[in-house]
Scaffold this active site. Structure first.
Site, PDB file in Angstrom:
ATOM      1  N   GLY A  90       0.866  -1.291   0.054  1.00  0.00           N
ATOM      2  CA  GLY A  90      -0.129  -0.014   0.145  1.00  0.00           C
ATOM      3  C   GLY A  90       0.866   1.296   0.025  1.00  0.00           C
ATOM      4  N   LYS A 113       5.366  11.395  -3.125  1.00  0.00           N
ATOM      5  CA  LYS A 113       6.279  10.598  -2.688  1.00  0.00           C
ATOM      6  C   LYS A 113       6.991  11.214  -1.559  1.00  0.00           C
ATOM      7  CE  LYS A 113       9.738   7.033  -4.506  1.00  0.00           C
ATOM      8  NZ  LYS A 113      10.219   6.561  -5.841  1.00  0.00           N
ATOM      9  N   ARG A 186      -2.398   0.033  -9.966  1.00  0.00           N
ATOM     10  CA  ARG A 186      -1.236  -1.045 -10.346  1.00  0.00           C
ATOM     11  C   ARG A 186      -1.877  -2.577 -10.260  1.00  0.00           C
ATOM     12  NH1 ARG A 186       3.073   1.539  -6.807  1.00  0.00           N
ATOM     13  NH2 ARG A 186       2.193   3.517  -6.024  1.00  0.00           N
ATOM     14  N   ASP A 258       3.463  -4.607  -7.662  1.00  0.00           N
ATOM     15  CA  ASP A 258       2.866  -3.266  -7.257  1.00  0.00           C
ATOM     16  C   ASP A 258       3.632  -2.088  -8.034  1.00  0.00           C
ATOM     17  OD1 ASP A 258       5.139  -4.574  -5.693  1.00  0.00           O
ATOM     18  OD2 ASP A 258       5.410  -2.191  -4.815  1.00  0.00           O
TER      19      ASP A 258
END
Length: 481
Positions: A90, A113, A186, A258
């Protein structure tokens, strides 16, 4: 109303409307400092914004302080990491900031990010090192400039914290980055639903993906046929992406599921590297001890990831449709890779048997001599002459003189076949080869020494000019600007 153009954009609740089974609402971290280190003005016109009308503070307020945006969504997903299934994933240090429609009518994500902890941080600090942000900017701009289907970095803000990392000299500086991409959904988003046995959530998610990212399939009335066409197209997109990476000598390094986008777009760059000497076994990540994600393994790994995606999709799709779609992966890959490589060799089209053999001989020459991948094509570009049509001995003559016996033998076979290919072209086509070579072989390549060379002045004297100069070159890698 605020004057910040980013806060006045029309954000669409596309993913939000699916409901909170797919994400968690989170809060952004507060940082002691905000210094804008990078702004991607090249992307602003896509948002109908003029760079001169957007200030540095506008970037900081929206994408460093995260003002006036709610909800901020940490997406839920699982994934296969180095072949092992991991449920503890996650968004652990980022969130979906918002989704906006570009002037090209495409829906884009702003994804962060380094913006703080989430329920998926796994005891991490949720931060991004400044060098990590710099590296992702360089990767995405380099790949975009080379024609690879990639996400891009929208902004990078240094945030004034000291971080401790095992793979960087520490303490190291912190940052928050915003990624601009077509989707943050994803393969692992679907894999999580399979793990949880939530077939009821699978159809809404896949319908959303098709509606937003594969809208041309909406005219197919039968849902099963529409799903089958979606998967077949995803297979083709991923095959083409793998071919793009391979042709430019790029090793992604961490091709876990992912890190695979449902749109077939390249994103999330960690310990990547552009290969110098041609070596299919080249591995970019120091922790990839078995070479699972080596340069040469990338096409096979992407195929494997697509096969793993069949498990969740099989909850709502026919197995035979999935197998039919995946069966074409290798053909799609080879066709795309062959086309990319032939243009690097100067040819638009060749008879199939000539093109196949030229590609085979080129790869054999590169691998057995382990020459610099990029120098080989740069040399070909710089030395090409229409006189090569007259006598194969003229082809890469200076290279032959500097070769050892084995290399000279391999190069001789390659030269004679290259000459055979030239003899099939018209005079007009011969004159176009030089232009084709210049358009497909970059003069600037992002090798590791180049990254370290621009990072050193940032650390030593906070000098960012070499970084900006390199970004400008990567955005125009063929020297056309």
């Amino acid at each position: 109303m605020t004057e910040n153009p980013f806060l006045n954009l029309t954000y669409e609740p596309a993913l939000e409307a699916l409901g909170d089974d797919y994400y968690d609402v989170v809060v952004a971290a507060s940082f002691p400092q905000h210094i804008l280190r990078f702004r991607n003005d090249d992307l602003l016109p896509r948002l109908n914004l003029e760079p001169d009308n957007v200030s540095d503070f506008d970037f900081i307020e929206a994408f460093g302080q995260f003002q006036q945006r709610s909800p901020l969504m940490a997406l839920r997903y699982h994934g296969y990491q180095f072949g092992d299934y991991n449920v503890a994933l996650g968004d652990g240090r980022g969130f979906l900031y918002g989704q906006v429609r570009g002037t090209d009518k495409v829906l884009y994500d702003f994804g962060t990010k380094g913006s703080g902890t989430t329920p998926y941080s796994r005891n991490g600090d949720g931060r991004l090192t400044l060098k990590g942000g710099v590296r992702e900017i360089l990767a995405s701009e380099a790949l975009h400039g080379l024609g690879v289907n990639t996400s891009r970095c929208f902004s990078l803000v240094e945030t004034g914290e000291s971080l401790w990392r095992g793979d960087e000299p520490s303490p190291t500086r912190s940052s928050v980055m915003v990624r601009f991409s077509k989707s943050h959904i994803r393969f692992g988003t679907f894999e999580r639903l399979h793990y949880l046995g939530r077939a009821d959530l699978m159809s809404p998610l896949l319908d959303h993906v098709i509606e937003v990212y594969y809208a041309h399939l909406l005219g197919i009335q039968d849902p099963q046929e529409r799903y089958g066409q979606f998967y077949a197209e995803l297979v083709q997109r991923v095959a083409q992406l793998a071919a793009q990476w391979m042709s430019v000598g790029f090793c992604h390094a961490v091709l876990n599921t992912d890190n695979m986008s449902i749109t077939g777009e390249s994103f999330d760059y960690g310990p990547y590297a552009f290969m110098d000497e041609f070596n299919p076994r080249f591995t970019a990540a120091y922790f990839d001890y078995m070479g699972r994600y080596s340069y040469g393994n990338q096409p096979r790994v992407c195929e494997w990831n697509l096969r793993m995606l069949q498990k969740p999709l099989a909850l709502i799709m026919a197995a035979e449709d999935l197998e039919t779609g995946l069966a074409r992966y290798r053909d799609h890959y080879y066709a795309a890779y062959k086309q990319k490589m032939l243009t690097k060799l100067g040819f638009g089209e060749l008879l199939p048997e000539l093109g196949d053999e030229l590609l085979r001989l080129t790869l054999e020459l590169l691998e057995k001599t382990q020459v610099s991948y990029h120098d080989f094509f740069t040399g070909l570009t710089g030395q090409f002459s229409p006189q090569w049509c007259e006598d194969p001995e003229h082809i890469l003559q200076t290279t032959v003189e500097n070769s050892d016996d084995e290399a000279a033998t391999l190069l001789k076979a390659w030269r004679f076949h290259y000459h055979s290919c030239l003899t099939t072209l018209s005079s007009e086509e011969i004159t176009q080869i030089g232009q084709c070579l210049r358009q497909h072989n970059p003069t600037t390549v992002l090798l590791r020494p180049e990254i370290e060379a621009i990072w050193e002045p940032i650390v030593a004297e906070d000098n960012w000019q070499p970084f900006y100069d390199l970004v400008a070159k990567l955005q125009d890698p063929f020297g056309e600007g």
